[in-house]
Design a protein around this motif. Structure first.
Motif, PDB file in Angstrom:
ATOM      1  N   GLU A 120     -14.324  21.114  67.975  1.00  0.00           N
ATOM      2  CA  GLU A 120     -13.294  20.189  68.449  1.00  0.00           C
ATOM      3  C   GLU A 120     -12.480  20.905  69.520  1.00  0.00           C
ATOM      4  N   VAL A 121     -13.153  21.180  70.620  1.00  0.00           N
ATOM      5  CA  VAL A 121     -12.611  22.001  71.700  1.00  0.00           C
ATOM      6  C   VAL A 121     -13.054  21.416  73.034  1.00  0.00           C
ATOM      7  N   TYR A 122     -12.369  21.831  74.080  1.00  0.00           N
ATOM      8  CA  TYR A 122     -12.771  21.453  75.432  1.00  0.00           C
ATOM      9  C   TYR A 122     -12.421  22.587  76.374  1.00  0.00           C
ATOM     10  N   GLY A 123     -12.929  22.495  77.599  1.00  0.00           N
ATOM     11  CA  GLY A 123     -12.625  23.509  78.599  1.00  0.00           C
ATOM     12  C   GLY A 123     -11.920  22.890  79.783  1.00  0.00           C
ATOM     13  N   THR A 124     -11.076  23.668  80.439  1.00  0.00           N
ATOM     14  CA  THR A 124     -10.482  23.227  81.698  1.00  0.00           C
ATOM     15  C   THR A 124     -10.779  24.287  82.759  1.00  0.00           C
ATOM     16  N   SER A 125     -10.618  23.895  84.013  1.00  0.00           N
ATOM     17  CA  SER A 125     -10.869  24.818  85.119  1.00  0.00           C
ATOM     18  C   SER A 125      -9.711  25.777  85.355  1.00  0.00           C
ATOM     19  N   GLY A 126      -8.729  25.754  84.494  1.00  0.00           N
ATOM     20  CA  GLY A 126      -7.591  26.668  84.591  1.00  0.00           C
ATOM     21  C   GLY A 126      -6.284  26.007  84.229  1.00  0.00           C
ATOM     22  N   PRO A 127      -5.872  24.932  84.949  1.00  0.00           N
ATOM     23  CA  PRO A 127      -4.658  24.207  84.564  1.00  0.00           C
ATOM     24  C   PRO A 127      -4.824  23.576  83.181  1.00  0.00           C
ATOM     25  N   ARG A 128      -3.726  23.364  82.489  1.00  0.00           N
ATOM     26  CA  ARG A 128      -3.789  22.953  81.077  1.00  0.00           C
ATOM     27  C   ARG A 128      -3.690  21.441  80.920  1.00  0.00           C
ATOM     28  N   LEU A 129      -4.774  20.779  81.311  1.00  0.00           N
ATOM     29  CA  LEU A 129      -4.880  19.352  81.086  1.00  0.00           C
ATOM     30  C   LEU A 129      -4.996  19.102  79.582  1.00  0.00           C
ATOM     31  N   LEU A 130      -4.498  17.953  79.138  1.00  0.00           N
ATOM     32  CA  LEU A 130      -4.646  17.537  77.748  1.00  0.00           C
ATOM     33  C   LEU A 130      -5.765  16.504  77.683  1.00  0.00           C
ATOM     34  N   LEU A 131      -6.659  16.646  76.714  1.00  0.00           N
ATOM     35  CA  LEU A 131      -7.831  15.775  76.658  1.00  0.00           C
ATOM     36  C   LEU A 131      -8.196  15.461  75.210  1.00  0.00           C
ATOM     37  N   TRP A 132      -8.414  14.180  74.957  1.00  0.00           N
ATOM     38  CA  TRP A 132      -8.928  13.698  73.677  1.00  0.00           C
ATOM     39  C   TRP A 132     -10.147  12.823  73.967  1.00  0.00           C
ATOM     40  N   PHE A 133     -11.208  12.983  73.205  1.00  0.00           N
ATOM     41  CA  PHE A 133     -12.414  12.156  73.351  1.00  0.00           C
ATOM     42  C   PHE A 133     -12.925  11.857  71.945  1.00  0.00           C
ATOM     43  N   ASP A 134     -12.919  10.577  71.575  1.00  0.00           N
ATOM     44  CA  ASP A 134     -13.218  10.200  70.198  1.00  0.00           C
ATOM     45  C   ASP A 134     -14.200   9.033  70.147  1.00  0.00           C
ATOM     46  N   LEU A 135     -15.112   9.106  69.184  1.00  0.00           N
ATOM     47  CA  LEU A 135     -15.925   7.953  68.810  1.00  0.00           C
ATOM     48  C   LEU A 135     -15.077   7.084  67.890  1.00  0.00           C
ATOM     49  N   GLN A 136     -14.864   5.828  68.268  1.00  0.00           N
ATOM     50  CA  GLN A 136     -13.951   4.971  67.524  1.00  0.00           C
ATOM     51  C   GLN A 136     -14.578   4.335  66.291  1.00  0.00           C
ATOM     52  N   ASN A 137     -15.881   4.089  66.321  1.00  0.00           N
ATOM     53  CA  ASN A 137     -16.515   3.368  65.213  1.00  0.00           C
ATOM     54  C   ASN A 137     -17.487   4.254  64.451  1.00  0.00           C
ATOM     55  N   GLY A 138     -17.072   5.457  64.162  1.00  0.00           N
ATOM     56  CA  GLY A 138     -17.879   6.323  63.316  1.00  0.00           C
ATOM     57  C   GLY A 138     -17.940   5.785  61.897  1.00  0.00           C
TER      58      GLY A 138
ATOM     59  N   ALA B 296      -6.408  11.292  78.632  1.00  0.00           N
ATOM     60  CA  ALA B 296      -6.228  12.511  79.421  1.00  0.00           C
ATOM     61  C   ALA B 296      -4.844  12.526  80.054  1.00  0.00           C
ATOM     62  N   VAL B 297      -4.233  13.687  80.053  1.00  0.00           N
ATOM     63  CA  VAL B 297      -2.908  13.895  80.645  1.00  0.00           C
ATOM     64  C   VAL B 297      -2.996  15.112  81.553  1.00  0.00           C
ATOM     65  N   GLY B 298      -2.429  15.015  82.747  1.00  0.00           N
ATOM     66  CA  GLY B 298      -2.488  16.114  83.703  1.00  0.00           C
ATOM     67  C   GLY B 298      -1.647  17.306  83.296  1.00  0.00           C
ATOM     68  N   SER B 299      -1.913  18.427  83.925  1.00  0.00           N
ATOM     69  CA  SER B 299      -1.171  19.660  83.639  1.00  0.00           C
ATOM     70  C   SER B 299       0.212  19.603  84.273  1.00  0.00           C
ATOM     71  N   PHE B 300       1.096  20.436  83.777  1.00  0.00           N
ATOM     72  CA  PHE B 300       2.446  20.519  84.328  1.00  0.00           C
ATOM     73  C   PHE B 300       2.430  21.136  85.723  1.00  0.00           C
ATOM     74  N   VAL B 301       3.247  20.608  86.617  1.00  0.00           N
ATOM     75  CA  VAL B 301       3.520  21.260  87.894  1.00  0.00           C
ATOM     76  C   VAL B 301       4.286  22.547  87.584  1.00  0.00           C
ATOM     77  N   GLN B 302       3.872  23.646  88.186  1.00  0.00           N
ATOM     78  CA  GLN B 302       4.454  24.945  87.860  1.00  0.00           C
ATOM     79  C   GLN B 302       5.661  25.276  88.736  1.00  0.00           C
ATOM     80  N   ARG B 303       6.665  25.852  88.108  1.00  0.00           N
ATOM     81  CA  ARG B 303       7.789  26.416  88.847  1.00  0.00           C
ATOM     82  C   ARG B 303       7.406  27.807  89.355  1.00  0.00           C
ATOM     83  N   PRO B 304       8.038  28.276  90.408  1.00  0.00           N
ATOM     84  CA  PRO B 304       7.772  29.648  90.866  1.00  0.00           C
ATOM     85  C   PRO B 304       8.368  30.673  89.905  1.00  0.00           C
ATOM     86  N   GLY B 305       7.812  31.877  89.942  1.00  0.00           N
ATOM     87  CA  GLY B 305       8.367  32.970  89.163  1.00  0.00           C
ATOM     88  C   GLY B 305       8.002  32.912  87.704  1.00  0.00           C
TER      89      GLY B 305
END
Length: 795
Positions: free
Chosen positions: A544-562, A585-594
């Motif tokens: 129950e895992v996923y990968g991102t290309s670096g930024p921390r996107l939020l992702l859920w993928f579910d079979l509804q009628n299991g 899916a929800v996008g990653s946070f815009v980063q502040r500097p520093g």
């Protein structure tokens, strides 16, 4: 070249004159962890932000268990300079920063990247008994500082990398990270297991490396002295005796396994829980042309109990996509034929011939053509390194040969039959009699960082520090490295056979071509029931895992009628009716500097500067919008067809999302499943609105109107690209869910066999997609899906 040889010999002679006496060099230590746990408030704020995003995208009535699980982010592929290659690139000749030991990984993960978990995975061949013990102790210290074990700020896992490279497709199995959940002496092997052939380190014996090293330190060459000392120590470490059970072996020996089957056997002898994670299999810098995951489907070279996950992206590129143009050229190459270029692909064997053609001058056409054909065949024979048939060339001369055009952050010289998508075609049918031969993996991403920096992809900055791009610091160093890597050109008018030996030092230094394919890397997103070690490990084992290309996107993928309700990503399900899915899916946070104030309180200014150059994971309140959600459907190759492209539908469905920072939700079903008679595997790819990324355009190729490559502008790891140039280009960062594997019920004898129905047409989506993207609609009540006609969920 003659002048370079004389200069090189002169430099070596000078060093030899300087080695007059003095003190011995030494081994490097695991370092000192400087920071303590992050505050509970900071950890809770990150968890609350993810929970809030989940709740905002889950209208009332949707059957989502809010609060039951949380998304945690980690990196399961991190090297320190305890790895030999990392040590080499930390040397001054490559503008290296010096040692980055395991302790740096703990401080970076905690106070620069703000990760929830990570693992250390140094190459086993560099982990002498002393270094394995020190690594274990450092990881224990990192966890001891994490606060309450039931709710730690950071979980650190211990392990190593088993690094196997075969010279032919039949003998190539690729790299594996071995990771353990426990840290006690009775939960870890006594020694790491390498993939080194027996006796290979004897090449370095008798060279007097330790004696040379003892003389270099006092003349200001400490880093080189320590490196030679390490190689000397590795060289004298004896190979473990063969045929002895692993628990009965001496403590001070090098244990090796030639194949994954041998590795699995040795791990089983220890009897500890573990994960073995294949990674980087599609990299052409390691895998020979024609390499295929089918090598894992014989002789016990796949273990479905321990190989639960597959790393489809790292800082060395993306190995997701099956690239048909490269596959067709590879099939020709296997038959000894050099394919001509197409609008999608330029084979390096063909480019070798064209480079020789440019050198024909006034030669008769027949003679020139003979040289061209000779160059093509020599380039084919050179396997992974076709550029070595013309040692006097530069990376620009080869244009974008053997590269995946239009791919997102691709791996260099991508091998199509080692990709994640090709692996899914080998995932097997539900009626297949050999379940241990199915490649049913969950998908993750990590960094494969070699400077003890887990999770570097939170910001796109400091290219030569936050990626593994390396190169010589000046013209002399570049010429010296190129001579070691490529040798010399015997006759400029002719190509010549590659002289590189397997596992040669020259191969390790061949870094300039790959620098344009180095990225900050990805992270793992784990849907875990808690922050503790057991909960994270359980999520990894459940897939129950996923990968991102670096930024921390939020992702859920579910079979509804299991059959037992909602089945999350990574599930295996037997289903009668057509499956219905939901992606959120929800996008990653815009980063502040520093860096946040807490990072400054925990680490000194000097340490923050050395580890992360004063730039940390520092999220603001705004999020990047999700632009697209794509669904990939793959059919298993139950008929034994060689046409993998016909089984992979990428994308099968594509949904455009409104630019809403709260995210995007998609509901869809597969109307073809129940009538197909065979299984189908699905995963979701969420693509964020484009932002600048390091090496986002790879070689920055310029094309002619007909699609042919005209020129490239590589992003060099050496001085040839200014160090302040991050080679940025806009790309849509993304996240990949683990697949959901859906099988039809077993077919009884006499009622047909799955796989004998008509085959799907490639990229044939339903005429009217069943489903649509749905944005947040407060108060919407869609109800709970009614119970399906289904059999069971398989874990």
């Amino acid at each position: 070249m003659l002048r370079l040889s004389l200069l090189t010999l002169g430099a070596l002679a000078l060093i030899a004159l300087l080695v007059l006496a003095l003190s011995p060099s030494r081994d490097r230590s695991a370092g000192i962890i400087r920071g303590s746990a992050r505050s509970a408030a900071r950890v809770e704020a990150a968890s609350a932000a993810r929970a809030s995003a989940n709740a905002a995208l889950t209208p009332r009535g949707d059957s989502i268990e809010l609060g039951a699980k949380q998304i945690l982010f980690g990196d399961l592929h991190v090297h320190s300079t305890f790895s030999i290659d990392a040590f080499v690139f930390a040397l001054p000749i490559f503008a290296g920063e010096g040692a980055h030991p395991p302790a740096d990984a703990c401080d970076f993960a905690r106070h620069c990247a703000a990760l929830d978990f990570f693992s250390i995975n140094d190459h086993a061949e560099g982990l002498t008994p002393e270094r394995w013990k020190e690594t274990t102790e450092s990881i224990r210290q990192c966890n001891a500082l994490a606060g309450n074990p039931d709710d730690p700020d950071l979980v650190a896992f211990n392990g190593w990398e088993w690094t196997q490279t075969g010279q032919t497709p039949e003998t190539h199995y690729g790299h594996r990270n071995v990771i353990f959940p426990g840290l006690a002496d009775d939960e870890l092997p006594a020694r790491p297991i390498t993939a080194l052939p027996e006796g290979i380190t004897q090449r370095a014996r008798g060279m007097g490396l330790v004696r040379v090293a003892e003389k270099l330190g006092p003349v200001g060459l400490d880093d080189y002295a320590d490196f030679l000392w390490l190689i000397g120590r590795i060289a004298v470490l004896p190979d473990c005796p063969l045929g002895v059970p692993t628990r009965m072996l001496p403590s001070d020996c090098r244990e090796s396994a030639d194949t994954p089957a041998m590795l699995f056997d040795k791990l089983d002898q220890w009897g500890f829980d573990h994960l073995v994670i294949p990674h980087g299999l599609a990299w052409g810098i390691h895998a020979p042309p024609g390499a295929t995951l089918e090598a894992l489907l014989r002789d016990g070279n796949h273990d479905p109990e321990s190989e639960r996950l597959f790393e489809l992206m790292s800082g060395h590129g993306n190995g997701e996509r099956f690239y048909e143009a490269a596959d067709l050229a590879a099939l020709d190459a296997g038959a000894g034929v050099c394919s001509p270029p197409t609008a999608d692909y330029l084979p390096c064997c063909w480019r070798a011939g064209e480079l020789v053609r440019e050198r024909c001058g006034e030669l008769e056409p027949e003679q020139c053509e003979a040289r061209v054909l000779e160059a093509q065949q020599l380039a084919l024979a050179a396997g992974k390194s076709p550029h070595l048939v013309l040692p006097d060339t530069r990376p620009e001369d080869w244009l974008d040969c053997d590269q995946c055009r239009g791919c997102f952050k691709p791996a260099m010289n991508l091998r199509p039959r080692e990709t994640a998508q090709y692996g899914l075609t080998l995932a097997g049918s539900g009626d297949r009699p050999e379940p241990d031969r199915r490649l049913r993996w969950g998908f993750i991403a990590s960094t494969d960082n070699h400077t003890a920096r887990p999770g570097t992809g939170y910001k796109q900055y400091a290219r030569t520090l936050m990626t593994d791009a390396r190169g010589a610091t000046g013209p002399f160093g570049e010429q010296l490295v190129r001579r070691i890597v490529s040798g010399s050109q015997n006759d400029p008018a002719h190509a010549q056979p590659s002289q590189r030996k397997p596992r040669s030092f020259g191969g390790l230094l061949d870094v300039e071509r790959v620098a344009s394919f180095m990225y900050p890397g990805g992270v793992v997103g784990a849907h875990a029931a808690g922050r503790d070690r057991h909960s994270i490990w359980d999520a990894l084992m459940r897939r129950e895992v996923y990968g991102t290309s670096g930024p921390r996107l939020l992702l859920w993928f579910d079979l509804q009628n299991g059959p037992e309700g909602i089945a999350p990503m990574g599930s295996e399900v037997v289903l009668v009716e057509n499956p219905r899915f939901q992606v959120r899916a929800v996008g990653s946070f815009v980063q502040r500097p520093g860096c946040p104030d807490e990072s400054h309180r925990q680490l000194s200014a000097d340490r923050l500067e050395r580890l992360c150059r004063g730039e940390c994971y520092h999220p603001g309140d705004a999020r990047h919008p999700i632009e697209t959600i794509e669904i990939i459907r793959v059919r298993p190759n139950v008929a034994g067809s060689d046409d993998a492209a016909a089984l992979i539908e990428d994308p099968w469905l594509s949904f455009s999302c409104e630019p809403d920072p709260t995210g995007c939700m998609v509901d869809f079903e597969d109307p073809d499943f129940s009538e197909s008679g065979i299984g189908a595997f699905y995963y979701a790819r969420a693509v964020q609105a484009a932002t600048p990324a390091i090496n986002g355009a790879s070689l920055r190729t310029q094309f002619a109107p007909d699609g042919s490559a005209l020129s490239t502008q590589p992003c060099h790891g050496s001085y040839r690209t200014p160090i302040e140039d991050d080679c940025l280009a806009d790309v849509g960062e993304r996240a990949w869910s683990s697949p959901i594997y859906i099988d039809p019920p077993p077919v009884s004898a006499g009622n047909g066999v799955p796989g004998q129905t008509s085959r799907p047409i490639r990229n044939a989506a339903p005429s009217a997609p069943v489903g649509s993207p749905r944005m947040l609609e407060p108060g919407l009540d869609r109800g709970v899906p009614s119970g399906p006609r289904a059999a069971s969920i398989l874990r």
